[in-house]
Design an enzyme around this catalytic site. Structure first.
Site, PDB file in Angstrom:
ATOM      1  N   HIS A 145      -3.972  -5.083   1.040  1.00 47.55           N
ATOM      2  CA  HIS A 145      -4.127  -5.610   1.831  1.00 47.55           C
ATOM      3  C   HIS A 145      -4.773  -6.218   2.259  1.00 47.55           C
ATOM      4  CE1 HIS A 145      -6.680  -1.991   2.429  1.00 47.55           C
ATOM      5  NE2 HIS A 145      -6.728  -2.362   3.157  1.00 47.55           N
ATOM      6  N   ARG A 173     -11.016   7.089  -4.660  1.00 48.25           N
ATOM      7  CA  ARG A 173      -9.750   5.964  -4.741  1.00 48.25           C
ATOM      8  C   ARG A 173     -10.546   4.880  -5.083  1.00 48.25           C
ATOM      9  NH1 ARG A 173      -6.837   7.327  -0.388  1.00 48.25           N
ATOM     10  NH2 ARG A 173      -5.952   5.993   0.833  1.00 48.25           N
ATOM     11  N   CYS A 176       1.090  -0.971  -0.231  1.00 48.99           N
ATOM     12  CA  CYS A 176       0.210  -0.289   0.520  1.00 48.99           C
ATOM     13  C   CYS A 176       0.604   1.655   0.187  1.00 48.99           C
ATOM     14  CB  CYS A 176      -0.881  -0.247   1.177  1.00 48.99           C
ATOM     15  SG  CYS A 176      -1.969   0.778   1.328  1.00 48.99           S
TER      16      CYS A 176
END
Lengths: 242, 459
Positions: free
Chosen positions: A197, A129, A95
């Protein structure tokens, strides 16, 4: 007795997506096999040793913390990290940590230099996002065929790899590096970056073992009773639709 | 005054609410959302009809319970309330509550008491101009939905700056992100825990705001009470926890049975036997008391109301299933999970757990957070863990790596089968502790209602 020596970079700041899960997987899967495990946290301003660790880990952080770490990575730790990567140590960056592996992270008018272990560039765009479950197909040496990594991604930055750089895998479901290229992550030898993640290793115990093998230079590891691990992997894949 | 019910927009929204009720759906936020689409100023206009104005509570954890506590205090003091339902805490939910309370020439209640979602606080406070605003905590929660913690804290700075000067502001002194919101405002009521005996040995793994809000230096903690809540000071710029004027002292945690503590406010003091467990509920009690004090109620009224409070919807609620006791402890994020784990370790013996992990939007689609929670504390005390929900296996795996032997972990994705299995193996006289995420709690209650074990799935 073999020992896995892990260095967590900025564990206080770059831990936003439960990065501890990745450490716990490495720790226990070593312990159950009577492989020693040593975890050292290295923070802002701390000197980094290039040869005292077999695996370097850097997780995700909030924007402000990530900027602090980027500067420190370049100014304090760049030499040691490059030397470690050259001798074949494993670097796993997830990330925000992944974004710092490259040359630059562009946030509006601000361009933040990364540590440059791989050739990539990340731009924070105005668009939404990229958030959701994700699955990618990877081909790794020492594995019999293509395998699946499942996880969760949540990033504003779009990452583009340089011409000579290979992705970690091909996107099956989700967005990956930029939501367009079909590429996810980066891999150059033992240097690996990814947006997955979730955390990554609990959802993919087989990949934790692959990293342990690479870090210790072993061809095989003693098998474990992985029934729960297998179910968890399938659960994460199902969530991604694979 | 014209009857607002004659306004065609309000009439339409009320009609929708009526249809939903007839359909057995209960009141949802839908009528309110519809009204706000038709009339952007609806919240301000409707809340303007409340003779005593309104009071607003927000936090990552404890909104619903704090609102239930405040309601218990205020209704005990004779105040008639209009309040939103558990979970319906976005602007639409507040508007629905106001719509429902509308009567000819006025409202069914005198005072609006609203729990408001972190993300919607700016809009709701802007429109309600509340008499009292209580902000309790910010924890790492659903990052996939809310973005980063600091982003919410930054938005809340705007909320506080934009709040009317005569809004009474009450802030948790022990949460550095919250306390700092009062920096440029006078007359803030700060509340906190003052009892080193309930402090933790150090910051827990999931602690969020470890770095100074003003200069970025790590805080030094003299005491850590819960997550990043405690007595802190920045060694660089000197920013520190404000001295609380409302404090909980001599705290005694009694496992699931509840907690006992003294409330102190200035010269006044009141002992409280709180029927809800854990230090997190002591914090909720402080928030509710701060709200009541801000509205002019007395400390004695607050203490009396707190002792009468019933668990809110799935928060430490106990249900009897035949002879067997099922305690339901909602868990939404690492800080909440840590507190539930701490509370369960105060109960004697080895525990049977029914863990329900869902990943629907209201739970957070990203289940990463289970790896931030300190299940390690509880692991040695688990006799049997039955894991269910949409991400059952991942919860099972988390418990394995927390140190629970795999032979004690069972994964059963179907909720009804999991509940039966967990109950079947339960030793005589022992309770089953259900630890569900938000939508999992709703499913569990629906299942129990369908089996006739709870009266109403939306009680």
């Amino acid at each position: 007795m073999a020992e896995l020596r892990v260095c967590a970079l900025y564990p206080d700041l770059m831990n936003i997506y439960a990065d501890r899960g990745n450490m716990l997987m490495l720790q226990w899967r070593c312990a159950w096999r009577k492989i020693g495990f040593r975890l050292v946290g290295v923070g802002l301003g701390d000197e980094l040793s290039s040869d005292e660790h077999d695996l370097f880990y850097i997780g995700g952080g909030q924007d402000r913390d990530q900027l602090l770490c980027a500067r420190d990575l370049v100014e304090v730790k760049s030499g040691a990290l490059h030397a470690a990567a050259e001798r074949g140590a494993v670097v796993l960056a997830v990330c925000g940590g992944y974004q710092l592996l490259g040359h630059a992270y562009v946030l509006g008018a601000q361009e933040v230099a990364g540590v440059g272990l791989v050739d990539l560039r990340t731009v924070r765009e105005e668009g939404p996002r990229l958030i959701g479950n994700v699955a990618i197909e990877v081909e790794l040496d020492g594995e019999p065929g293509p395998r699946v990594l499942a996880g969760f991604e949540n990033h504003g930055g779009r990452t583009v790899l340089g011409p000579g750089e290979q992705p970690l895998g091909r996107v099956l479901r989700g967005n990956g590096n930029d939501g367009a290229s079909g590429q996810e992550g980066v891999r150059r030898g033992n240097v690996i970056g990814t947006y997955l993640h979730g955390p990554l290793l609990p959802k993919n115990a087989w990949f934790a073992d692959w990293l342990i093998r690479r870090a210790l230079g072993l061809d095989a590891l003693e098998p474990l009773d992985d029934e729960l691990e297998r179910q968890a992997h399938l659960s994460a894949r199902r969530a991604a639709g694979v | 005054m014209t009857d607002p019910r004659l306004d065609p927009r309000i009439a339409l929204a009320r009609g929708v609410a009526g249809v939903l009720r007839l359909g057995g759906r209960g009141a949802t936020s839908l009528p309110g959302r519809l009204l706000m689409r038709l009339d952007r100023g609806a919240l301000a206009r409707l809340s303007g009809r409340l003779p005593q104005g309104s009071a607003v509570i927000s936090a990552t954890n404890g909104k619903t319970t704090t609102a239930a506590m405040a309601a218990s205090i205020l209704t005990g003091a004779g105040v008639r309330l209009v309040h939103n339902r558990a979970g319906a805490n976005m602007a639409g939910g507040v508007a629905s509550a106001l719509l429902e309370a509308l009567r000819r020439g006025g409202m069914t209640g005198e005072l609006g008491l609203f729990e408001v979602d972190e993300f919607w606080l700016e809009q709701v406070v802007g429109e309600l101009a509340p008499r009292a605003l209580v902000l309790s905590n910010l924890f790492r929660d659903q990052l996939d939905r809310y973005g980063e913690l600091e982003t919410i804290a930054d938005r809340w700075v705007q909320v506080v700056e934009g709040a009317p000067a005569d809004t009474a502001l009450a802030l948790n002194a022990d949460d550095p992100l919250i306390a700092d919101l009062g920096r440029s405002r006078s007359g803030v009521l700060y509340f906190g825990v003052e009892d080193p005996t309930v402090a933790l040995p150090g910051l827990e793994h999931a602690s969020d705001s470890k770095h100074c809000r003003r200069c970025g230096t790590p805080y030094r903690y003299e005491a850590v009470y819960l997550g990043h809540l405690g007595v802190y000071r920045c060694p660089n710029c000197g920013a520190e926890r404000p001295q609380p004027t409302l404090a909980a002292e001599r705290v005694e945690l009694r496992g699931l049975r509840g907690a006992r503590f003294d409330l102190r406010h200035g010269q006044h003091r009141a002992a409280v036997e709180l029927p809800l467990p854990g230090l997190y509920n002591v914090y909720n009690a402080l928030s509710a008391t701060a709200l009541a004090l801000s509205l002019g109620r007395s400390l004695a009224e607050a203490a009396a109301g707190l002792e009468r409070v019933k668990p809110a919807f799935g928060r430490a609620e106990t249900v009897m299933i035949g002879e067997r006791r099922l305690a339901i402890l909602l868990v939404k994020n690492p800080a909440g999970a840590n507190e539930v784990a701490r509370t369960l370790t105060l109960e004697a013996g080895e525990h049977d757990l029914l863990g329900i992990l869902n990943d629907k939007v209201a739970d957070g689609r990203d289940v990463s957070w289970i790896w931030d929670a300190d299940f390690e504390v509880l692991a040695p005390r688990i006799r049997r863990a039955t894991c269910t929900g949409t991400r059952a296996a991942e919860l099972g795996l988390r418990l394995k790596y927390a140190g629970v032997p795999p032979a004690r972990i069972r994964v059963e994705p179907a909720l009804d089968a999991a509940l039966d299995a967990a109950l079947a193996g339960l030793p005589d006289g022992r309770p089953l502790y259900a630890v569900p995420t938000y939508t999992a709690m709703l499913s569990l209650r629906e299942l129990l209602a369908a089996r006739g074990q709870v009266r109403d799935s939306f009680a």
